[in-house]
Motif scaffolding. Structure first.
Motif, PDB file in Angstrom:
ATOM      1  N   ASN A   1      -1.915  -1.352   3.238  1.00 40.78           N
ATOM      2  CA  ASN A   1      -3.047  -0.757   2.528  1.00 40.78           C
ATOM      3  C   ASN A   1      -2.624  -0.270   1.151  1.00 40.78           C
ATOM      4  N   VAL A   2      -1.378   0.189   1.060  1.00 45.37           N
ATOM      5  CA  VAL A   2      -0.873   0.765  -0.184  1.00 45.37           C
ATOM      6  C   VAL A   2       0.545   0.262  -0.417  1.00 45.37           C
ATOM      7  N   GLY A   3       0.783  -0.399  -1.529  1.00 45.92           N
ATOM      8  CA  GLY A   3       2.136  -0.787  -1.941  1.00 45.92           C
ATOM      9  C   GLY A   3       2.955  -1.466  -0.872  1.00 45.92           C
ATOM     10  N   GLN A   4       4.246  -1.155  -0.882  1.00 47.78           N
ATOM     11  CA  GLN A   4       5.151  -1.766   0.087  1.00 47.78           C
ATOM     12  C   GLN A   4       5.052  -1.058   1.427  1.00 47.78           C
ATOM     13  N   LEU A   5       5.617  -1.681   2.443  1.00 45.60           N
ATOM     14  CA  LEU A   5       5.648  -1.094   3.775  1.00 45.60           C
ATOM     15  C   LEU A   5       6.943  -0.307   3.914  1.00 45.60           C
TER      16      LEU A   5
END
Length: 178
Positions: free
Chosen positions: A73-77
């Protein structure tokens, strides 16, 4: 003197024969990880080693690393931890992306505050299974119950926790978050 020398040589030989080197190997970028900073490791029921880094999840089968595809959902995991529940299901705790459940060959994502996709409040620090389908999830020092689909306050009737957990809610829309 001669006897002491013989004893010393025999003692040193025994030490040399008794010492064993453990077969350790360091794994990192050169072996297929995208980052050397490992945050969490767990073994699943299939025997795969799950490795969580600042840039995702990797599976290690003893020979090589595989990176499963996961939508963020946001940037890297950014993996903060793993949890294996009573059924052997692996849960991945992340910063900013909530938790991911891996079951039946796919990942499902659950966020504490789905309306706030870029909020640090979706970071999960820990979780613990309390019954078949209930988990306690800790997020920024706040406790929630997770029923496998949605989050709710751990004990909304407890006035002490209710007052302490006021900071758990976003500043706006306090009553509509869950």
């Amino acid at each position: 003197m001669r006897r002491s020398l013989a004893f010393a040589v025999a003692f040193l030989l025994c030490l040399k024969l008794d010492a064993q080197m453990m077969p350790f190997k360091n794994y990192g970028i050169k072996d297929g990880l995208s980052d050397n900073n490992v945050q969490a490791v767990i073994r699943d029921d299939r025997g795969l080693l799950w490795v969580g880094t600042d840039f995702g999840i990797y599976w290690f089968d003893g020979k090589r690393f595989y990176q499963p595809q996961i939508k963020t959902n946001v940037g890297q995991l950014y993996v903060s931890g793993f949890y294996k529940d009573r059924k052997g299901v692996i849960w991945t705790q992340t910063f900013f992306n909530g938790i991911y459940k891996y079951q039946d060959g796919r990942f499902s994502n659950y966020m504490v505050y789905p309306l706030l996709k870029n909020a640090a409040r979706n970071s999960v620090d820990a979780m613990l299974q309390v019954s078949d389908n209930k988990y306690v999830v800790i997020n920024q020092n706040c406790a929630y119950l997770f029923d496998g689909k949605k989050f709710s306050l751990f004990d909304p009737a407890n006035d002490i926790l209710k007052n302490k957990n006021q900071r758990c809610y976003p500043a706006a829309r306090r009553d509509n978050c869950f």
